[in-house]
Design an enzyme around this catalytic site. Structure first.
Site, PDB file in Angstrom:
ATOM      1  N   TYR A 144       0.682  -1.237  -0.128  1.00 41.68           N
ATOM      2  CA  TYR A 144      -0.113  -0.018  -0.195  1.00 41.68           C
ATOM      3  C   TYR A 144       0.835   1.250   0.018  1.00 41.68           C
ATOM      4  O   TYR A 144       0.509   2.028  -0.801  1.00 41.68           O
ATOM      5  CB  TYR A 144      -0.917   0.085   1.172  1.00 41.68           C
ATOM      6  CG  TYR A 144      -1.865   1.017   1.380  1.00 41.68           C
ATOM      7  CD1 TYR A 144      -3.047   1.269   0.584  1.00 41.68           C
ATOM      8  CD2 TYR A 144      -1.716   2.190   2.146  1.00 41.68           C
ATOM      9  CE1 TYR A 144      -4.094   2.080   0.751  1.00 41.68           C
ATOM     10  CE2 TYR A 144      -2.517   2.927   2.260  1.00 41.68           C
ATOM     11  CZ  TYR A 144      -3.781   3.153   1.682  1.00 41.68           C
ATOM     12  OH  TYR A 144      -4.672   4.149   1.631  1.00 41.68           O
ATOM     13  N   LYS A 146       1.233   3.947  -2.884  1.00 43.35           N
ATOM     14  CA  LYS A 146       0.744   5.427  -2.587  1.00 43.35           C
ATOM     15  C   LYS A 146       1.963   6.464  -2.694  1.00 43.35           C
ATOM     16  O   LYS A 146       1.731   7.706  -2.968  1.00 43.35           O
ATOM     17  CB  LYS A 146       0.116   5.600  -1.250  1.00 43.35           C
ATOM     18  CG  LYS A 146      -1.251   4.944  -1.051  1.00 43.35           C
ATOM     19  CD  LYS A 146      -2.305   5.491  -1.893  1.00 43.35           C
ATOM     20  CE  LYS A 146      -3.633   4.829  -1.656  1.00 43.35           C
ATOM     21  NZ  LYS A 146      -4.508   5.589  -2.530  1.00 43.35           N
TER      22      LYS A 146
HETATM   23  P1  NAP Z   1     -13.411   2.242   1.144  1.00 45.12           P
HETATM   24  O1  NAP Z   1     -14.434   2.758   1.898  1.00 45.12           O
HETATM   25  O2  NAP Z   1     -12.960   0.978   0.997  1.00 45.12           O
HETATM   26  O3  NAP Z   1     -13.976   2.427  -0.592  1.00 45.12           O
HETATM   27  C1  NAP Z   1     -13.118   2.131  -1.465  1.00 45.12           C
HETATM   28  C2  NAP Z   1     -13.707   2.689  -3.083  1.00 45.12           C
HETATM   29  O4  NAP Z   1     -13.025   2.217  -3.948  1.00 45.12           O
HETATM   30  C3  NAP Z   1     -15.136   1.669  -3.121  1.00 45.12           C
HETATM   31  O5  NAP Z   1     -15.816   2.572  -3.674  1.00 45.12           O
HETATM   32  C4  NAP Z   1     -14.816   0.667  -4.068  1.00 45.12           C
HETATM   33  O6  NAP Z   1     -16.010   0.403  -5.022  1.00 45.12           O
HETATM   34  C5  NAP Z   1     -13.689   1.317  -5.062  1.00 45.12           C
HETATM   35  N1  NAP Z   1     -12.924   0.548  -5.645  1.00 45.12           N
HETATM   36  C6  NAP Z   1     -12.148  -0.394  -5.256  1.00 45.12           C
HETATM   37  N2  NAP Z   1     -11.179  -1.098  -6.088  1.00 45.12           N
HETATM   38  C7  NAP Z   1     -11.713  -0.590  -7.241  1.00 45.12           C
HETATM   39  C8  NAP Z   1     -11.603  -0.857  -8.591  1.00 45.12           C
HETATM   40  N3  NAP Z   1     -10.513  -1.824  -9.235  1.00 45.12           N
HETATM   41  N4  NAP Z   1     -12.382   0.061  -9.624  1.00 45.12           N
HETATM   42  C9  NAP Z   1     -13.022   0.940  -9.278  1.00 45.12           C
HETATM   43  N5  NAP Z   1     -13.114   1.012  -7.884  1.00 45.12           N
HETATM   44  C10 NAP Z   1     -12.696   0.386  -7.091  1.00 45.12           C
HETATM   45  O7  NAP Z   1     -12.337   3.104   1.034  1.00 45.12           O
HETATM   46  P2  NAP Z   1     -11.952   4.768   1.774  1.00 45.12           P
HETATM   47  O8  NAP Z   1     -11.585   4.541   2.895  1.00 45.12           O
HETATM   48  O9  NAP Z   1     -13.107   5.659   1.236  1.00 45.12           O
HETATM   49  O10 NAP Z   1     -10.712   5.159   0.526  1.00 45.12           O
HETATM   50  C11 NAP Z   1     -10.686   5.764  -0.403  1.00 45.12           C
HETATM   51  C12 NAP Z   1      -9.467   6.376  -0.885  1.00 45.12           C
HETATM   52  O11 NAP Z   1      -8.508   7.042   0.076  1.00 45.12           O
HETATM   53  C13 NAP Z   1      -8.262   5.149  -1.296  1.00 45.12           C
HETATM   54  O12 NAP Z   1      -7.579   5.596  -2.141  1.00 45.12           O
HETATM   55  C14 NAP Z   1      -7.764   4.869   0.026  1.00 45.12           C
HETATM   56  O13 NAP Z   1      -6.198   4.307  -0.112  1.00 45.12           O
HETATM   57  C15 NAP Z   1      -7.386   6.398   0.168  1.00 45.12           C
HETATM   58  N6  NAP Z   1      -7.010   6.613   2.019  1.00 45.12           N
HETATM   59  C16 NAP Z   1      -7.920   6.059   2.645  1.00 45.12           C
HETATM   60  C17 NAP Z   1      -7.671   6.269   4.062  1.00 45.12           C
HETATM   61  C18 NAP Z   1      -8.659   5.978   5.213  1.00 45.12           C
HETATM   62  O14 NAP Z   1      -8.042   6.240   6.488  1.00 45.12           O
HETATM   63  N7  NAP Z   1     -10.039   5.761   5.106  1.00 45.12           N
HETATM   64  C19 NAP Z   1      -6.557   7.117   4.277  1.00 45.12           C
HETATM   65  C20 NAP Z   1      -5.630   7.388   3.301  1.00 45.12           C
HETATM   66  C21 NAP Z   1      -6.040   7.174   2.144  1.00 45.12           C
HETATM   67  P3  NAP Z   1     -16.552  -1.083  -5.173  1.00 45.12           P
HETATM   68  O15 NAP Z   1     -16.932  -1.599  -3.857  1.00 45.12           O
HETATM   69  O16 NAP Z   1     -17.585  -0.867  -6.280  1.00 45.12           O
HETATM   70  O17 NAP Z   1     -15.260  -2.011  -5.442  1.00 45.12           O
END
Ligand code: NAP
Length: 246
Positions: free
Chosen positions: A154, A158
């Site tokens: 990861y 990133k």
């Molecule tokens: P999440 O709740 O797990 O949601 C992930 C989203 O990505 C879902 O809508 C999923 O859609 C979609 N997705 C996954 N694989 C995909 C693919 N191959 N093609 C198209 N869509 C895909 O994640 P989140 O926490 O909101 O995170 C969103 C972003 O922020 C990510 O890039 C994550 O790495 C980053 N981030 C999150 C955090 C945190 O603390 N939450 C911190 C730093 C960075 P489906 O269900 O339809 O697959």
């Protein structure tokens, strides 16, 4: 503020992507809610946007699939005529210690998080170059800045997003296209919900503001990068992390 603009948000069926889609739509943009498997949840986001008077479409695409991304952007442009804002938000984790990490778990995370971001930029940039304007916002992570034990795949993906952001920002700047990254810390979503209470407590102790962030904290930053006010900002990485990586 974003009336007449078309925004594509990848992975907008829940979490941070959902909040960004809602925010951009509330400012007048027509939003393409991209998802991979969660059609019903994408539909729910569209419904919420419409209930608030906004405009949205849902469109499936696996961002890690190069050919599918080409077809996806072709379909978006056929339907909506343009793309002004691309938010590369789709992302996954497959955590584990390096010594035990499988090749499949390494590849899956790099394919979605880094190659997926490349694929979408690759196919949106042609349209944005024609328009001589555009905003690209890539979701990195504080893990890509600081590293994190148990997240080598990861963190690599990133950190790669940051290098990609800066390189593309340089390539596209002369055509009025800005490219920036957001590096969230711990944000309350399904991705962090799975963490154990001990990990959550330890993580909170590393955050100067003493708590996890909300999806809206990230959406506000994305809306700023998408706005006219951010026209002179490109190639930057903004941490939204309660002070974790200062
Ligand atoms: P999440 O709740 O797990 O949601 C992930 C989203 O990505 C879902 O809508 C999923 O859609 C979609 N997705 C996954 N694989 C995909 C693919 N191959 N093609 C198209 N869509 C895909 O994640 P989140 O926490 O909101 O995170 C969103 C972003 O922020 C990510 O890039 C994550 O790495 C980053 N981030 C999150 C955090 C945190 O603390 N939450 C911190 C730093 C960075 P489906 O269900 O339809 O697959």
């Amino acid at each position: 503020m974003l009336e007449g603009k078309v925004a594509v948000v990848t992975g907008a069926s829940r979490g941070i992507g959902r909040a960004i889609a809602m925010k951009l739509a509330s400012q007048g943009a027509t939003v393409v809610i991209n998802y991979n498997g969660s059609e019903a949840r994408a539909q729910e986001v569209k419904q919420s946007i419409e209930e608030n008077g906004g405009k949205a479409e849902i469109m499936q695409c696996n961002v890690s699939d190069f050919a599918a991304c080409e077809a996806f952007f072709k379909a978006v442009i056929e339907k909506l005529g343009r793309v002004d804002i691309l938010v590369n938000n789709a992302g996954i984790t497959k955590d584990g210690l390096l010594m035990k990490m499988s090749e499949a778990d390494y590849d899956a995370v790099l394919d979605t998080n880094l190659k997926g971001t490349f694929n979408c930029i690759r196919f949106v940039s042609r349209q944005m170059l024609k328009q001589r304007s555009g905003r690209i916002i890539n979701m990195s992570s504080v893990t890509g800045v600081m590293g994190n034990a148990g997240q080598a795949n990861y963190a690599a993906s990133k950190a790669g997003v940051i290098g990609l952001t800066k390189s593309v920002a340089r390539e596209l700047a002369s055509r009025g296209i800005t490219v920036n990254a957001i590096a969230p810390g711990f944000i309350e979503t399904e991705m962090t919900e799975v963490l154990s209470d001990t990990v959550k407590k330890n993580s909170e102790s590393m955050i100067p503001l003493g708590r996890f962030g909300q999806t809206e904290d990230v959406a506000n930053a994305a809306a700023f990068f998408a706005s006219e006010e951010a026209a002179y900002i490109t190639g930057q990485v903004l941490n939204i992390d309660g002070g974790m990586a200062m």
